[in-house]
Design an enzyme around this catalytic site. Structure first.
Site, PDB file in Angstrom:
ATOM      1  N   GLU A  29       0.766  -1.321  -0.041  1.00  0.00           N
ATOM      2  CA  GLU A  29      -0.143  -0.099  -0.011  1.00  0.00           C
ATOM      3  C   GLU A  29       0.823   1.241   0.066  1.00  0.00           C
ATOM      4  OE1 GLU A  29      -2.907  -0.250   3.234  1.00  0.00           O
ATOM      5  OE2 GLU A  29      -3.724  -1.989   2.715  1.00  0.00           O
ATOM      6  N   ASP A  30       2.108   1.026   0.683  1.00  0.00           N
ATOM      7  CA  ASP A  30       2.801   2.319   0.321  1.00  0.00           C
ATOM      8  C   ASP A  30       3.578   2.447  -0.555  1.00  0.00           C
ATOM      9  OD1 ASP A  30       2.497   2.633   3.340  1.00  0.00           O
ATOM     10  OD2 ASP A  30       4.327   2.277   4.221  1.00  0.00           O
ATOM     11  N   GLY A  60      -4.589 -18.752  -4.516  1.00  0.00           N
ATOM     12  CA  GLY A  60      -5.124 -19.978  -4.148  1.00  0.00           C
ATOM     13  C   GLY A  60      -4.020 -20.819  -3.606  1.00  0.00           C
ATOM     14  N   GLU A  94       7.603 -11.786   6.821  1.00  0.00           N
ATOM     15  CA  GLU A  94       8.460 -11.907   5.853  1.00  0.00           C
ATOM     16  C   GLU A  94       9.987 -11.717   6.416  1.00  0.00           C
ATOM     17  OE1 GLU A  94       6.093 -10.892   1.990  1.00  0.00           O
ATOM     18  OE2 GLU A  94       7.672  -9.774   2.708  1.00  0.00           O
TER      19      GLU A  94
END
Length: 229
Positions: A29-30, A60, A94
């Site tokens: 989003e950034d 999926g 992550e």
């Protein structure tokens, strides 16, 4: 059924294994549509195969397993710390995976601080502190590991965007990555003329091929267009 030469090439390309040298961790989003996208394109142009989750994982699939697999198969990770990076528990997961791999097998890590101070990242203050106050409620069992990873990475030798141009900053990141991976980037020609194709290293054309293949196979209408011949 006989296929035309173009279709045959596309099918062969689709069967080629995709390998990456760099894992790119970022808060979508950034920076997905600006800084990180420009960085990704710059790495691809120089023939440095780079994994980013929005083009490497299909809907999926088990995202966590695929991310872990990608990190384990790459040589180096770039972590783009933006103002809202810590708001995403996916980003923090992550980061924890990346730092765990660094501790165990010496995985190369390059932290990039994009409009955020490294001390804010390391001490979890400012926006990072606000987000961790929320994480303490919802992800209490993971917070300690996230804090440890942030503190460790914040005090590594990284790259900080200050008041300079983003384009120059990205150039310096690409050069740093190439140095760490022992890539040979083409030197700028003395004149203002474009660099001759004959002077481009093979990695440059491999990067273009990977980028072209990604574009074709992620655009169904374009792929079907070639199949229609």
């Amino acid at each position: 059924m006989a296929f035309n030469p173009v279709t045959q090439i596309l099918i062969l390309l689709s069967l080629m294994p995709t390998t990456y040298d760099v894992f790119l961790s970022f808060r979508g989003e950034d920076t997905r549509r600006n800084f990180t996208d420009h960085l990704y394109k710059a790495l691809s142009r120089e023939g440095i195969p780079t994994f980013r989750d929005d083009d490497g994982i299909r809907r999926g699939e088990n995202i966590e397993l695929e991310i872990n697999k990608a990190i384990n198969e790459t040589k180096l990770s770039i972590i783009v710390f933006s103002k809202e990076y810590a708001s995403s528990r996916w980003c923090l997961d992550e980061l924890a995976m990346i730092m765990d791999r660094k501790r165990t097998v010496g995985h190369i890590v390059l932290p990039v601080f994009y409009h955020v101070d490294p001390s804010e990242v390391g001490t979890q203050t400012g926006r990072y502190g606000e987000e961790f106050a929320k994480h303490e409620i919802h992800f209490k069992d993971r917070v300690e590991g996230w804090r440890k990873a942030l503190k460790e990475v914040a005090y590594m030798e990284g790259m900080v965007l200050e008041d300079g141009y983003e384009s120059k900053f990205i150039e310096s990141i690409v050069k740093e990555i190439a140095d760490k991976l022992n890539f040979s980037l083409p030197q700028a020609p003395p004149s203002s003329l474009p660099l001759s194709a004959a002077l481009r290293p093979p990695s440059y054309f491999l990067g273009l091929l990977r980028e072209w293949r990604r574009s074709v196979f992620q655009t169904p209408s374009l792929f079907l267009f070639f199949l229609s011949f």
